[in-house]
Structures are given as C-alpha cells and as structure tokens.
Design an enzyme around this catalytic site. Structure first.
Site, PDB file in Angstrom:
ATOM      1  N   SER A   1     -56.608  28.338 -28.075  1.00 50.93           N
ATOM      2  CA  SER A   1     -55.597  28.925 -27.180  1.00 50.93           C
ATOM      3  C   SER A   1     -54.333  28.070 -27.233  1.00 50.93           C
ATOM      4  O   SER A   1     -54.352  26.942 -27.739  1.00 50.93           O
ATOM      5  CB  SER A   1     -56.134  28.955 -25.744  1.00 50.93           C
ATOM      6  OG  SER A   1     -56.221  27.624 -25.253  1.00 50.93           O
TER       7      SER A   1
ATOM      8  N   ASP B   1     -55.904  32.211 -30.228  1.00 47.80           N
ATOM      9  CA  ASP B   1     -56.330  33.057 -29.112  1.00 47.80           C
ATOM     10  C   ASP B   1     -55.129  33.303 -28.182  1.00 47.80           C
ATOM     11  O   ASP B   1     -54.456  32.356 -27.768  1.00 47.80           O
ATOM     12  CB  ASP B   1     -57.447  32.314 -28.365  1.00 47.80           C
ATOM     13  CG  ASP B   1     -58.175  33.187 -27.363  1.00 47.80           C
ATOM     14  OD1 ASP B   1     -58.196  34.418 -27.538  1.00 47.80           O
ATOM     15  OD2 ASP B   1     -58.748  32.613 -26.395  1.00 47.80           O
TER      16      ASP B   1
ATOM     17  N   GLU C   1     -53.834  43.429 -28.483  1.00 45.96           N
ATOM     18  CA  GLU C   1     -54.572  43.840 -27.269  1.00 45.96           C
ATOM     19  C   GLU C   1     -53.844  44.989 -26.595  1.00 45.96           C
ATOM     20  O   GLU C   1     -52.619  44.990 -26.465  1.00 45.96           O
ATOM     21  CB  GLU C   1     -54.713  42.664 -26.292  1.00 45.96           C
ATOM     22  CG  GLU C   1     -55.463  43.059 -25.008  1.00 45.96           C
ATOM     23  CD  GLU C   1     -55.890  41.869 -24.146  1.00 45.96           C
ATOM     24  OE1 GLU C   1     -56.153  40.788 -24.690  1.00 45.96           O
ATOM     25  OE2 GLU C   1     -55.954  42.046 -22.912  1.00 45.96           O
TER      26      GLU C   1
ATOM     27  N   ALA D   1     -66.053  37.590 -22.405  1.00 47.99           N
ATOM     28  CA  ALA D   1     -67.432  38.035 -22.682  1.00 47.99           C
ATOM     29  C   ALA D   1     -68.482  36.956 -22.445  1.00 47.99           C
ATOM     30  O   ALA D   1     -69.601  37.068 -22.939  1.00 47.99           O
ATOM     31  CB  ALA D   1     -67.507  38.548 -24.124  1.00 47.99           C
ATOM     32  N   SER D   2     -68.142  35.939 -21.672  1.00 49.52           N
ATOM     33  CA  SER D   2     -69.175  34.947 -21.333  1.00 49.52           C
ATOM     34  C   SER D   2     -70.185  35.576 -20.387  1.00 49.52           C
ATOM     35  O   SER D   2     -69.830  36.402 -19.541  1.00 49.52           O
ATOM     36  CB  SER D   2     -68.544  33.717 -20.664  1.00 49.52           C
ATOM     37  OG  SER D   2     -67.997  32.852 -21.641  1.00 49.52           O
TER      38      SER D   2
HETATM   39  P1  13P Z   1     -64.628  33.999 -21.115  1.00 47.32           P
HETATM   40  O1  13P Z   1     -63.792  33.408 -20.039  1.00 47.32           O
HETATM   41  O2  13P Z   1     -65.504  35.091 -20.585  1.00 47.32           O
HETATM   42  O3  13P Z   1     -65.414  32.976 -21.876  1.00 47.32           O
HETATM   43  O4  13P Z   1     -63.632  34.709 -22.175  1.00 47.32           O
HETATM   44  C1  13P Z   1     -62.987  33.945 -23.149  1.00 47.32           C
HETATM   45  C2  13P Z   1     -61.929  34.715 -23.875  1.00 47.32           C
HETATM   46  O5  13P Z   1     -61.816  35.917 -23.809  1.00 47.32           O
HETATM   47  C3  13P Z   1     -61.015  33.933 -24.722  1.00 47.32           C
HETATM   48  O6  13P Z   1     -60.004  34.723 -25.251  1.00 47.32           O
HETATM   49  O1  G3H Z   2     -58.825  33.558 -22.715  1.00 47.04           O
HETATM   50  C1  G3H Z   2     -58.594  32.411 -22.432  1.00 47.04           C
HETATM   51  C2  G3H Z   2     -59.417  31.295 -22.903  1.00 47.04           C
HETATM   52  O2  G3H Z   2     -60.497  31.111 -22.045  1.00 47.04           O
HETATM   53  C3  G3H Z   2     -58.583  30.079 -23.083  1.00 47.04           C
HETATM   54  O3  G3H Z   2     -58.330  29.455 -21.882  1.00 47.04           O
HETATM   55  O4  G3H Z   2     -55.863  29.070 -21.952  1.00 47.04           O
HETATM   56  O5  G3H Z   2     -57.379  27.697 -20.460  1.00 47.04           O
HETATM   57  O6  G3H Z   2     -57.411  27.365 -22.937  1.00 47.04           O
HETATM   58  P1  G3H Z   2     -57.155  28.326 -21.787  1.00 47.04           P
HETATM   59 ZN    ZN Z   3     -59.317  36.271 -23.994  1.00 47.66          ZN
END
Ligand code: 13P
Ligand code: G3H
Ligand code: ZN
Length: 307
Positions: free
Chosen positions: A50, A82, A134, A211-212
């Site tokens: 990210s 990401d 997205e 998707a966690s």
């Molecule tokens: P979670 O917070 O469900 O793990 O999702 C992570 C995610 O979508 C990162 O882009």
């Molecule tokens: O979708 C987001 C991810 O969980 C990344 O999170 O921006 O805190 O690194 P972050």
């Molecule tokens: Zn995400």
C-alpha cells in the site's frame, strides 16, 4: 526467477476455480512468513504494497526484500501496488519494477474513474504492467482512500467500465470492507451480484478486497493478553471459497496478517516479560503469519500445487 505478471496466474485460477492470495507486506518477517507458506504449498503469490507500506518501509527496501525472496524461491511472485490513489504513484512503482498496479478511482464519479484508470492503463501497458481498477465503494478506511459507506458495484456499469477503461482486472464491492470490523450482525455478502457481474464479464478476473476472515483464534488471543479488539468479525471462509469459484481470481488479505502478528507478540510479551530480544518474539510472529497463510492457501484460496 524474475517477478511475474498476474496474467498467467489469473488465467489458471479462473479455469481452476481458485483464487490467488494477495497479501499486504510491510517488513521482512511478513514477507518471509508468506513466502515460506507458499513454498510449502507450491502456490503462486501476489505480494502487495500500500502507499502506507511504501512510506513505512521505503520502496527500495520493499523491492530489495522481495528480490531476496525471489533469489531463494522458484515460485511465481507478482509485486503489486495496492490502492494507488493517483497516476503519479502508479508511474513511480512501474518505474521501480512492480509488475502490477491498482489504480483506485472508486471514490470518483464514473466518467472520472474511467479517465484516470485509462491514463494509468496507457502508461502501464507500455511496460507490460497489469492494471487493477475498482468500481463501487467498500466501507472502511485505508490510509489514502476513504469511504464511509459501501456502494455496491452495478453489473451494467462494470461491463461499460471494463470496456472503456481497458483495465485488466476489476475490484468489486459486494459487501466486504477493510479492517477487523466488517459486520455488526450477520455477514451479508452479495454473492448473487458477484455471479451476475462475472457472467456479464466472462473470463475476466475479478478482485475481492476486504477479504480477511478475522480468525477468532487471533482475536481471542490478542484480547486474552491485554488487547481490546472487541466485536471484530470478518468474511466467512466458505463465502470466500464461493467467490473464488465465481470469477474472483485475487483475494486481498491484510487484517488477518496484522492480527496473527499482534496476537502472537502480545502472548510472547505476557509469557516472557523479562525477554527483550526482538528476535525472540518476532520469530513466533513470523511463524504465525506462515501458519495463517498456509491455512488460507489450503482452505480458502484453493491455490495449492497450482504452479
Ligand atoms: P482486509 O482488511 O480484509 O485484510 O482487506 C485488505 C485489502 O483489501 C487490501 O487492499
Ligand atoms: O486496503 C488497505 C490495506 O489494508 C492497506 O492498509 O493503507 O494501512 O497499509 P494501509
Ligand atoms: Zn483493499
């Protein structure tokens, strides 16, 4: 083995009815835990970074850590940005060697999202880099992209968006959200909508963010050892399995990694209060990441032995 594009991974996943795990990485222990699990399972992998992770570790450190993993492994590994929030960050990581980027224009009006996505597609495709976009909005907060409520993806718009933007894969909003608090009551995931979108975009890879599954064992462990993570709830694993059979080729997991590490470190601190060597608590934390990822690959993603 050099970094790979998601293209072949997704073609195989689509045909095989499984998904590739896209795991968020921030440091060495996380990368090592994920790689060890994928090695044992002989599963392809997406490591994703990210904007926040890039700021935390630095792009060079992340790339060098991933290069170290590539030197020791024959796995197909893709390095993905990401939630890229603008053209500039996408361009920077493309120049840095990432093989896949997400441009997240989901907060923009439809036409502006198409325009921004297309601009990134034109730049990325010149270098053979994959582009995830997205459409629709997930509830929850990321560092750089914020949304207060979720707006589900419209299947008609999804078809038009893919055609006009030229993106290679599409993240859809069907009720998941980022973080550990995804649902208050029953987990409501609109799998019918997913199936409709997928049937309207045949052979096109879809992506599931947020998707966690927020595994209770880690929530309980964190809370038992002083944490305050009450009411956390994730996506049921059987729903993720079904999504993987309905065109979802990439499943994003970050929160489960955070929970596995934090719960394990809390336990280590509580049980060994006189210990102050970071290796003593980071080693079990890395092992927890490995075990959790291995569980995902075998029980949720279905990507074992698919190389
Ligand atoms: P979670 O917070 O469900 O793990 O999702 C992570 C995610 O979508 C990162 O882009
Ligand atoms: O979708 C987001 C991810 O969980 C990344 O999170 O921006 O805190 O690194 P972050
Ligand atoms: Zn995400």
């Amino acid at each position: 083995m050099p970094l790979t594009s998601p293209q072949k991974m997704f073609e195989n996943a689509y045909q095989g009815g499984y998904a590739i795990g896209a795991f968020n990485v921030n440091n060495m222990e996380i990368i090592q835990g994920i790689i060890q699990a994928a090695e044992e399972e002989q599963s392809p992998l997406i490591l994703q970074v990210s904007a926040g992770a890039r700021r935390y570790a630095g792009q060079t450190y992340i790339i060098k850590l991933v290069e170290a993993a590539l030197q020791e492994s024959d796995l197909p590994i893709c390095l993905h940005l990401d939630h890229g929030q603008d053209f500039e960050i996408c361009k920077e990581v493309i120049e840095g060697g990432f093989t896949s980027v997400m441009i997240d224009g989901s907060h923009l009006p439809f036409e502006e999202n198409i325009k921004l996505t297309k601009q990134v597609v034109d730049c990325a495709h010149e270098k053979g880099v994959w582009v995830e976009a997205e459409l629709g909005q997930l509830a929850g907060i990321e560092d750089d992209v914020k949304s207060e409520k979720s707006i589900y993806t419209d299947p008609d718009e999804a078809v038009e968006f893919v055609e006009r933007s030229g993106c290679d894969s599409l993240a859809v909003a069907i009720g998941t959200s980022h973080g550990a608090y995804k649902f208050k009551g029953d987990p409501n995931i609109d799998l019918e909508r997913l199936e409709t979108i997928s049937s309207r975009l045949p052979n096109f890879p879809l992506v599931l963010h947020g998707a966690s599954s927020v595994q209770p064992e880690f929530v309980d462990m964190a809370n038992k050892y002083g944490g305050q993570i009450e009411g956390a709830q994730g996506v049921p694993e059987d729903k993720l399995r079904r999504a993987a059979q309905s065109g979802v080729c990439k499943i994003n997991i970050d929160t489960d990694i955070r929970l596995a590490i934090t719960a394990t470190i809390r336990k280590q601190f509580a049980e060994n209060p006189s210990e102050f060597d970071p290796r003593k608590y980071l080693k079990p934390a890395r092992q927890a990441v490995k075990d959790m990822v291995q569980h995902k690959i075998t029980h949720v993603l279905g990507s074992s032995k698919s190389i």
